[in-house]
Design a protein around this motif. Sequence first.
Motif, mmCIF file in Angstrom:
data_model
loop_
_atom_site.group_PDB
_atom_site.id
_atom_site.type_symbol
_atom_site.label_atom_id
_atom_site.label_comp_id
_atom_site.label_asym_id
_atom_site.label_seq_id
_atom_site.Cartn_x
_atom_site.Cartn_y
_atom_site.Cartn_z
ATOM 1 N N PHE A 69 41.230 57.639 58.073
ATOM 2 C CA PHE A 69 40.623 58.914 58.440
ATOM 3 C C PHE A 69 40.444 59.795 57.211
ATOM 4 C CE2 PHE A 69 41.250 63.405 59.679
ATOM 5 C CZ PHE A 69 40.118 63.571 60.466
ATOM 6 N N SER A 70 41.442 59.836 56.353
ATOM 7 C CA SER A 70 41.379 60.680 55.155
ATOM 8 C C SER A 70 40.347 60.157 54.160
ATOM 9 C CB SER A 70 42.762 60.768 54.500
ATOM 10 O OG SER A 70 43.717 61.307 55.404
ATOM 11 N N ALA A 71 40.252 58.838 54.014
ATOM 12 C CA ALA A 71 39.274 58.262 53.094
ATOM 13 C C ALA A 71 37.850 58.576 53.538
ATOM 14 C CB ALA A 71 39.477 56.748 53.001
ATOM 15 N N VAL A 72 37.574 58.436 54.840
ATOM 16 C CA VAL A 72 36.245 58.770 55.363
ATOM 17 C C VAL A 72 35.963 60.257 55.167
ATOM 18 C CG1 VAL A 72 34.863 58.920 57.465
ATOM 19 C CG2 VAL A 72 36.193 56.861 57.000
ATOM 20 N N SER A 73 36.964 61.094 55.362
ATOM 21 C CA SER A 73 36.790 62.540 55.199
ATOM 22 C C SER A 73 36.447 62.891 53.755
ATOM 23 C CB SER A 73 38.071 63.272 55.621
ATOM 24 O OG SER A 73 38.355 63.065 56.985
ATOM 25 N N ILE A 74 37.102 62.233 52.803
ATOM 26 C CA ILE A 74 36.827 62.490 51.388
ATOM 27 C C ILE A 74 35.390 62.104 51.046
ATOM 28 C CG2 ILE A 74 37.369 61.753 49.027
ATOM 29 C CD1 ILE A 74 40.307 61.567 49.900
ATOM 30 N N LEU A 75 34.981 60.923 51.496
ATOM 31 C CA LEU A 75 33.613 60.467 51.205
ATOM 32 C C LEU A 75 32.572 61.404 51.812
ATOM 33 C CD1 LEU A 75 33.981 56.612 51.671
ATOM 34 C CD2 LEU A 75 33.544 57.838 49.539
ATOM 35 N N PHE A 76 32.795 61.810 53.061
ATOM 36 C CA PHE A 76 31.849 62.705 53.722
ATOM 37 C C PHE A 76 31.742 64.029 52.971
ATOM 38 C CE2 PHE A 76 31.403 66.363 56.573
ATOM 39 C CZ PHE A 76 30.114 66.148 57.048
ATOM 40 N N LEU A 77 32.873 64.631 52.651
ATOM 41 C CA LEU A 77 32.858 65.934 51.997
ATOM 42 C C LEU A 77 32.306 65.836 50.581
ATOM 43 C CD1 LEU A 77 33.508 68.869 52.442
ATOM 44 C CD2 LEU A 77 35.870 68.438 51.757
ATOM 45 N N PHE A 78 32.556 64.735 49.897
ATOM 46 C CA PHE A 78 32.037 64.515 48.553
ATOM 47 C C PHE A 78 30.506 64.542 48.553
ATOM 48 C CE2 PHE A 78 30.427 61.370 45.451
ATOM 49 C CZ PHE A 78 30.844 61.967 44.265
ATOM 50 N N PHE A 79 29.886 63.742 49.417
ATOM 51 C CA PHE A 79 28.417 63.686 49.457
ATOM 52 C C PHE A 79 27.820 64.946 50.066
ATOM 53 C CE2 PHE A 79 29.378 59.076 49.207
ATOM 54 C CZ PHE A 79 28.638 58.794 48.061
ATOM 55 N N PHE A 80 28.531 65.554 51.004
ATOM 56 C CA PHE A 80 28.079 66.787 51.631
ATOM 57 C C PHE A 80 27.865 67.872 50.578
ATOM 58 C CE2 PHE A 80 29.076 69.848 55.419
ATOM 59 C CZ PHE A 80 27.731 70.172 55.496
ATOM 60 N N GLN A 81 28.790 67.977 49.638
ATOM 61 C CA GLN A 81 28.675 68.992 48.590
ATOM 62 C C GLN A 81 27.526 68.689 47.630
ATOM 63 O OE1 GLN A 81 32.772 70.557 47.119
ATOM 64 N NE2 GLN A 81 33.126 68.472 47.839
ATOM 65 N N LEU A 82 27.331 67.409 47.322
ATOM 66 C CA LEU A 82 26.300 67.045 46.357
ATOM 67 C C LEU A 82 24.889 67.274 46.893
ATOM 68 C CD1 LEU A 82 27.764 63.774 44.767
ATOM 69 C CD2 LEU A 82 27.734 66.080 43.803
ATOM 70 N N ILE A 83 24.719 67.213 48.221
ATOM 71 C CA ILE A 83 23.370 67.381 48.790
ATOM 72 C C ILE A 83 23.178 68.758 49.434
ATOM 73 C CG2 ILE A 83 23.184 64.899 49.224
ATOM 74 C CD1 ILE A 83 23.621 65.537 52.219
ATOM 75 N N GLN A 84 24.129 69.675 49.227
ATOM 76 C CA GLN A 84 24.042 70.948 49.935
ATOM 77 C C GLN A 84 22.786 71.744 49.574
ATOM 78 O OE1 GLN A 84 26.782 74.167 48.802
ATOM 79 N NE2 GLN A 84 27.631 72.801 47.256
ATOM 80 N N GLY A 85 22.212 71.515 48.390
ATOM 81 C CA GLY A 85 21.006 72.232 48.011
ATOM 82 C C GLY A 85 19.812 71.915 48.885
ATOM 83 N N LYS A 86 19.868 70.793 49.597
ATOM 84 C CA LYS A 86 18.769 70.399 50.482
ATOM 85 C C LYS A 86 19.032 70.791 51.933
ATOM 86 C CE LYS A 86 17.476 66.384 47.669
ATOM 87 N NZ LYS A 86 18.389 66.681 46.545
ATOM 88 N N LEU A 87 20.143 71.496 52.174
ATOM 89 C CA LEU A 87 20.547 71.837 53.532
ATOM 90 C C LEU A 87 20.361 73.327 53.804
ATOM 91 C CD1 LEU A 87 23.862 69.763 53.621
ATOM 92 C CD2 LEU A 87 21.640 69.106 54.566
ATOM 93 N N PRO A 88 20.348 73.737 55.069
ATOM 94 C CA PRO A 88 20.239 75.171 55.391
ATOM 95 C C PRO A 88 21.469 75.943 54.911
ATOM 96 C CG PRO A 88 19.783 73.801 57.319
ATOM 97 C CD PRO A 88 20.345 72.904 56.268
ATOM 98 N N LEU A 89 21.297 77.254 54.789
ATOM 99 C CA LEU A 89 22.380 78.178 54.440
ATOM 100 C C LEU A 89 23.012 77.864 53.090
ATOM 101 C CD1 LEU A 89 24.147 78.477 57.935
ATOM 102 C CD2 LEU A 89 22.545 80.093 56.899
#
Length: 556
Positions: A69-89
């Motif tokens: 669970f923690s490994a999946v959470s790290i991967l999700f949050l890692f990529f989430f931050q890198l692509i945030q410029g293409k997301l709303p808000l």
Amino acid sequence: MSTTSAGIVFAAALILALAVVHVPLGDYMYRVYSGEKHSRAERFIYRLIGVQPGVEMTWAVYARSVLAFSAVSILFLFFFQLIQGKLPLHLNDPATEMTPALAWNTAVSFVTNTNWQNYSGESTQGHLVQMAGLAVQNFVSSAVGIAVAVALVRAFARKHTGDLGNFWVDLVRGSIRILLPLAFVAAIVLVAGGAVQNFHLHDQVAQTVAGAQQTIPGGPVASQEVIKELGTNGGGFYNANSAHPFENPTTWTNWIEIFLLLVISFSLPRTFGRMVGSKKQGYAIVAVMGTLAILSLTLTNAFQLQHHGTVPTAIGASMEGVETRFGVSDSATFATATTLTSTGAVDSFHDSYTSLGGLMTMFNMQLGEVAPGGTGSGLYGMLILAVITVFIAGLMVGRTPEYLGKKITPREIKLAAAYFLISPLVVLIGTAVAMAMPGQRAGMLNSGPHGLSEVLYAFTSAANNNGSAFAGLTGNTEWFNTALGLAMLFGRFLPIIFVLALAGSLAQQGHTPESIGTLPTHRPQFVGMVVGVTVILVALTFLPALALGPLAEGIH
């Protein structure tokens, strides 16, 4: 009323409030983790993730579930931050570039309940990442800590079994039944106190007294502020953290935030006592936590109020880095609470504390953050120290040590010792490597003992999953982002593995009846022994490093 008297009243009210909620909240959490019925929302989540809630897990399966669970959470949050410029808000012009190294450090930080931040929150992270990434991890990382603690407690309560419960059930229940309801109510309280809760980016402009224009960043602040304290997370929406008036507007919201970061951890011993069938055992554990906390609170306040520091002759020297809204004593109380838990939130800046005041914030973390510690992690850390104390007492009388009817054999004490040694190894090795590299020493704002304290504090904070910092260190470098990220991972998950392995070993045992030679573990004598063992072990481990840093600075 004098500053000292006001500080005593502030702390006394805090202690009284924690005592009042200890029993009802502890009993409620006992019912949460002991009940067999599942709500509709919980059953929907179980179907969604493919979990059979009635199937229990061995320690190895429980540990693998935590890690997966923690490994999946790290991967999700890692990529989430890198692509945030293409997301709303998102922020159109972030002040700090979100590099892969910084995204890695931040993802690891929030998943491990550390919340160390090498960036300014309001000018780097967009609102969507703050809400759907960071705030979500504030909930689930806290629930993971409670789940592991409950698994260990079940091991003491059960006999002749390999089952410790179901991690996914414990995770969901902790999030939905404990953290979410408390956070919802407390967020309303903070909004009523003046904390910001909106979706404004950097589009609010105010006219200053001098006639200039100032941009006021808004955002969903109160909702994140609450769970950062309640879940002992600590990551601030703003760079100034809880010293910012949008996060912590008044002296009474300051009191509320300290209460929130302590309330679950100080109530969990009651849950422990109920689950093992002896409320006295729960009172003994909370007495150890309370004794250590009061000693630390007294010393930190004394060092800050006496103005003895790097500028001992300056009147009011300890006001440096302190919000005038809160004052020295209340800020010292916040600093004590946030470093005794794994919170790391700050309403004043520890780098500006007196030498011995700064030492206390480090020592609090080096205790293993067990007084009362993080949500869940404080309880299982304290139970490990209780096991070590029972073992030492057994050596003194030449008897096989027992705790709660479980024999402490060589296997159990090896696992307990391994748990205790992880944090010192990570802290001291990380600090030594950083100080041996000229490029990393250049990241220190100060030279000499205070510069060493900055680095020692950083690795102490990371390895103990605290997240606070001595502000002088430049941590947003590729090396520090990577090294501190590894320290957070090792400091979080290796101890969890040892805790669950110990739980598995204890659960397989039967129950040894008490005899005339059994050490009573619910009396003041045992409370004093655990306090003594905790302080002595930490002093033996960290005193040489502290002597080169804050102690050397304090006697200079």
